[in-house]
Design an enzyme around this catalytic site. Structure first.
Site, short mmCIF file in Angstrom:
data_model
loop_
_atom_site.label_atom_id
_atom_site.label_comp_id
_atom_site.label_asym_id
_atom_site.label_seq_id
_atom_site.Cartn_x
_atom_site.Cartn_y
_atom_site.Cartn_z
N GLU A 1 -9.23 39.01 -27.60
CA GLU A 1 -7.80 39.02 -27.72
C GLU A 1 -7.77 38.51 -26.50
O GLU A 1 -6.30 38.06 -26.90
CB GLU A 1 -7.70 39.93 -28.56
N HIS B 1 -2.35 31.46 -30.52
CA HIS B 1 -2.28 32.18 -31.06
C HIS B 1 -4.11 31.92 -31.71
O HIS B 1 -5.30 32.58 -30.89
CB HIS B 1 -1.61 33.94 -31.43
N GLU B 2 -3.82 31.73 -32.90
CA GLU B 2 -5.42 31.70 -33.62
C GLU B 2 -6.09 30.49 -32.92
O GLU B 2 -8.06 30.39 -33.04
CB GLU B 2 -5.04 31.62 -35.20
N HIS C 1 -8.27 31.98 -30.39
CA HIS C 1 -9.28 32.72 -30.95
C HIS C 1 -10.48 31.69 -30.92
O HIS C 1 -11.49 32.19 -30.76
CB HIS C 1 -9.14 33.81 -32.44
#
EC number: 3.4.17.19
Length: 514
Positions: A305, A275-276, A279
């Protein structure tokens, strides 16, 4: 990414006022980037006793940034550019700087510094309150944030809904009404789907990993480094650390990620890291040559996001990903040697009946976690809810929407870091980003031949290139809906997300048979 000849020629022929504007804005951008590094350090490495000095440092930088953005020279340059002939890229930069200047000019510098100080002081108070299950000790900080945020919104537009004004800090290009419509679409689709799943008799391999013993944190960290390398994370421009609440921050030259570990289950840290990475890869994909200008900045949080949710859900939770990456997991943790790709896929996509934690939630119930936070912070800002009522209202909403009730505030209203930062209006962007991710990934599947096979083979560059070309390289040139239209051929809706989860979870849980 290098600037092409036409862009270079346009920059050389730009009006003097435009050059002045970008020069001043770069100073603002650099101050904000410096604040970001100090904030990262506070959450990752700073000793606990450093808070008094750090709060002053961040407050000073926030004040200086605000002063520069609202300087008379910036206002004069913007006024001179009202009737100037500009390229589309230059017009976009002026539009973005003007929006930020006008909002900042409406707010006193003293309030900006006060808000920054409040955030720095609230962060360690939140960490202690969460560790001690002591909402009362954090409540005064939350009350201060609410009051300061109302005051901030009042300065910007006293005649409007203060929550809508705050929402624009994180998503300035979509109205709150549009966001609420998308949230409603998600809620209306997901609530009956989740209910069907809870009545399904399909027995997924939910304990494929958790039944196999402990997964030491150092081994999980190594596994997270392995997945970052496999996805294409450039270590010369980033790093991995741990934090109480995983996050990513930085610039196109230095984008860092964090995660956290649960020694009973490696999926949490692994998916959090993916997930990170999403980003970070967006930040790193912004054009280097436009660093310090709106063309070198992300479009805002909904788009940001969308990148993290796309990599986490459409890649990290896919069957194809587990076909390719499971051998790496088994190499690090031999107890997982007999787990099959199908079992790993099922474990990564189980729909929980009793999960209270948003960042550990499954892909479906996640959005009900978001709706709860949105409704509470909206009512706090509008004055319809008192801070002292938050724990009880939080627990009641969890019981109503998810059928579970927290036993402690640590696993309830203290679990997220956002209110410690004073970030009201942030939470809706999580669900907006998920909806956008589905629309972008569907377009990528149409445009990139054999995308699923590439993921299974551990070849992520085709997807990365598509995202860079379609999203990252544009920076803030386009507003949100136009960016999505440019990338996918149609405006932003939740339709692709609804189609995606209906097909995926219908197959997983045999919903037609329910």
């Amino acid at each position: 990414m290098a600037t092409d000849a036409s862009e270079t020629e346009a920059a050389e022929s730009a009006p003097d006022a435009y050059r002045t504007l970008l020069k001043e804005y770069r100073r603002v951008a650099n101050l904000r980037a410096a604040s970001g590094v100090l904030s990262w350090d506070q959450q990752v490495m700073m000793p606990e006793g450093g808070t008094p000095a750090r709060s002053q440092q961040l407050s000073t930088l926030s004040g200086l940034s605000h002063e520069l953005l609202t300087d008379d020279g910036v206002g004069k340059a913007l006024a001179e550019l009202d009737s100037a002939e500009l390229t589309p890229e230059q017009s976009a930069s002026v539009r973005e700087i003007r929006r930020r200047h006008d909002r900042a000019a409406a707010v006193p510098n003293a309030l900006i510094e006060e808000m920054s100080t409040a955030s720095s002081e609230a962060l360690p108070a939140w960490e202690r309150a969460k560790a001690d299950d002591d909402f009362e000790s954090f409540a005064p900080h939350l009350e201060t944030h609410v009051e300061l945020s109302r005051e901030y919104a009042e300065h910007i537009d006293p005649g409007r809904d203060p929550y809508a004004v705050l929402f624009e800090e994180f998503e300035p290009c979509l109205s709150l009404e549009r966001a609420e419509s998308i949230l409603a679409t998600l809620k209306n689709a997901l609530v009956p789907m989740i209910e069907e799943i809870r009545h399904s008799e399909v027995d997924l391999a939910t304990d494929a990993f958790t039944s196999l013993g402990e997964y030491p944190a150092d081994g999980q960290e190594e596994l997270c480094r392995e997945v970052l390398s496999a996805l294409g994370y450039p270590w010369e421009r980033g790093r991995l650390d741990t934090a109480p609440h995983p996050f990513s921050s930085g610039t196109t030259f230095d984008a860092r990620v964090t995660t956290r570990f649960d020694e009973s289950d490696p999926l949490g840290s692994l998916l959090s890291t993916v997930h990170e990475f999403g980003h970070a890869t967006y930040t790193l994909g912004l054009p280097d040559d436009h660093y310090g200008t709106p063309l070198g900045e992300d479009r805002d949080l909904s788009v940001h996001e969308s990148q993290s949710r796309l990599w986490e859900n459409h890649v990290g939770r896919s069957r194809a990903f587990w076909e390719g990456f499971l051998p790496t997991v088994a190499e690090q943790f031999p107890q997982a040697a007999d787990v099959t790709p199908r079992e790993a896929y099922e474990a990564a996509n189980q729909v929980y009946e009793n999960n209270l934690i948003r960042v550990e939630a499954d892909e479906l119930t996640y959005h009900l976690h978001v709706v709860i936070r949105y409704e509470i912070e909206r009512d706090l800002i509008r004055g319809d809810l008192d801070v002292t009522e938050v724990p009880e209202v939080w627990n009641d909403k969890y019981e109503e929407y998810l059928g579970i009730r927290p036993d402690t505030d640590s696993e309830g209203c203290l679990q997220d870091i956002h209110w410690a930062h004073g970030n009201f209006g942030y939470f809706p962007t999580y669900s907006l980003g998920s909806a956008m991710a589905a629309q972008l990934y569907a377009a990528a599947e149409d445009d990139v031949d054999g995308l699923d096979s590439s993921v299974a083979a551990g070849e992520f560059e085709p997807l990365h290139e598509w995202l860079t070309e379609s999203v990252h390289r544009h920076g803030a040139r386009y507003e949100t809906d136009e960016l999505v239209t440019q990338a996918t051929g149609s405006g932003f809706t939740a339709d692709a997300f609804v189609d995606y989860v209906t097909e995926k979870y219908g197959a997983l849980y045999d919903l037609d048979a329910v």
